[in-house]
Design an enzyme around this catalytic site. Sequence first.
Site, mmCIF file in Angstrom:
data_model
loop_
_atom_site.group_PDB
_atom_site.id
_atom_site.type_symbol
_atom_site.label_atom_id
_atom_site.label_comp_id
_atom_site.label_asym_id
_atom_site.label_seq_id
_atom_site.Cartn_x
_atom_site.Cartn_y
_atom_site.Cartn_z
ATOM 1 C CD GLU A 34 -4.159 2.193 -1.740
ATOM 2 O OE1 GLU A 34 -3.237 2.098 -2.564
ATOM 3 O OE2 GLU A 34 -4.445 3.260 -1.174
ATOM 4 C CD GLU A 45 9.187 5.585 6.486
ATOM 5 O OE1 GLU A 45 10.340 5.127 6.454
ATOM 6 O OE2 GLU A 45 8.338 5.364 5.589
ATOM 7 C CD GLN A 96 -5.678 4.674 -5.451
ATOM 8 O OE1 GLN A 96 -4.957 3.685 -5.555
ATOM 9 N NE2 GLN A 96 -5.969 5.194 -4.288
ATOM 10 C CB SER A 118 0.631 9.090 -5.584
ATOM 11 O OG SER A 118 0.267 8.278 -4.495
#
Length: 412
Positions: free
Chosen positions: A250, A379, A132, A135
């Site tokens: 995911e 977060e 994948q 990012s």
Amino acid sequence: MDFNDTPEEAAFRAEARAWLDAHAERLQAGERAPGLEGRAEAGMIRRAQEWQARKAEAGWACITWPKAYGGRGATAIQSVIWSQEESRYKVPPNVFAIGQGMLGPTLMVHGSDEQKSRYLRPMLRGEEIWCQLFSEPGAGSDLAGLRTSAVRDGDDWVINGQKIWTTGAQYCRWGMVVCRSDPNAEKHKGITYFIVDMHAPGIEIRPIKQINGQSGFNEVFFSDVRVPDTLRVGEINHGWRAALTTLMNERHAIGGGAGGLDFGDLMRLARQTEWNGRPALEDHAVRQRLARLYVRLKGLQYTAYRTQTALSRGQTPGPESSMGKLVGAPLRQEMAGFAIELQGPTGAMNDRALAPEDGAWQQSYLGSPGLRLAGGTDEILRNIIAERVLGLPPEIRADKGLPFKDVPTGGK
């Protein structure tokens, strides 16, 4: 919650266990199945592919996939049962989770008929491994801030840019990549989703040396990589829809994982480790910490049972997966840290040949920060729970409504 199998689930569990007994060796008490742990050793990959092919031939690979794509159309709870049973046997690590758990379902929803026909069955059988490519150095939790570009050139697209934290890129045959195809559109628009050949000219893979000594993650650089339009997944400039499908799968794939060190391993370590000539388990401070960890682990376990109960009843699970990851990853890190404390001076050793338990607790501790990033940082998960579960106001977005090319960067 109902902790018991229904008669149908019990029958399915017995069927799965019988097949596994006939084709694999059970783990003994205190024994662990081999883990991937960032290694891309060729023999391990080959053994994993052989095991996957054996499962596929018997109908135990990707069991929730539709029969048309090689699955058996099993229910979600049957997939949970299969994973529970398989985790009790000495089987190779799963190097196919990204493709089968995240990208395969994306192709089923957004891919063309030709793409489904070409890629799904080899993916199911383990013949081709996928990664994948999402990012980037400046687009992690805020994935829509990605800057890797895809420019149309006739029947091809030319991709330039960089991806990071790509798991297993060094041994994958194919990948799925999201690119900025229209910088004049808003941030979440102008993104297109592609299948990419990881052996294509212009792709450079650089393993990242991690704190645990492994190199499971990689940087991937694209320099004028040509991708035919036939490998585009979904509509041009609407790749965010397909990306969301991948991301939703995911979290489910991460949340459904099994295996690894557990509380029983920690208790065994406390019994076997001596403190001042006595087992550490007899120390009242050690017992208190173990008790606190046990209570939190049980809370996590029973919360996960809510998801299993919902799946068993054919219902859509609630926010338990996000909550479980938010609590579970830091808890795993805390457990490993305590285990290293129990080991005393030897806890500082990370050499598998010298460290207690073959360095398993050290590897768990050093690998835990990565788990707290994968599938959404702590977060981000807190934001998801706050906004989508508790209904709190969303954070203010300064980039809303702006063309992506006008979105300020950190240097402006």
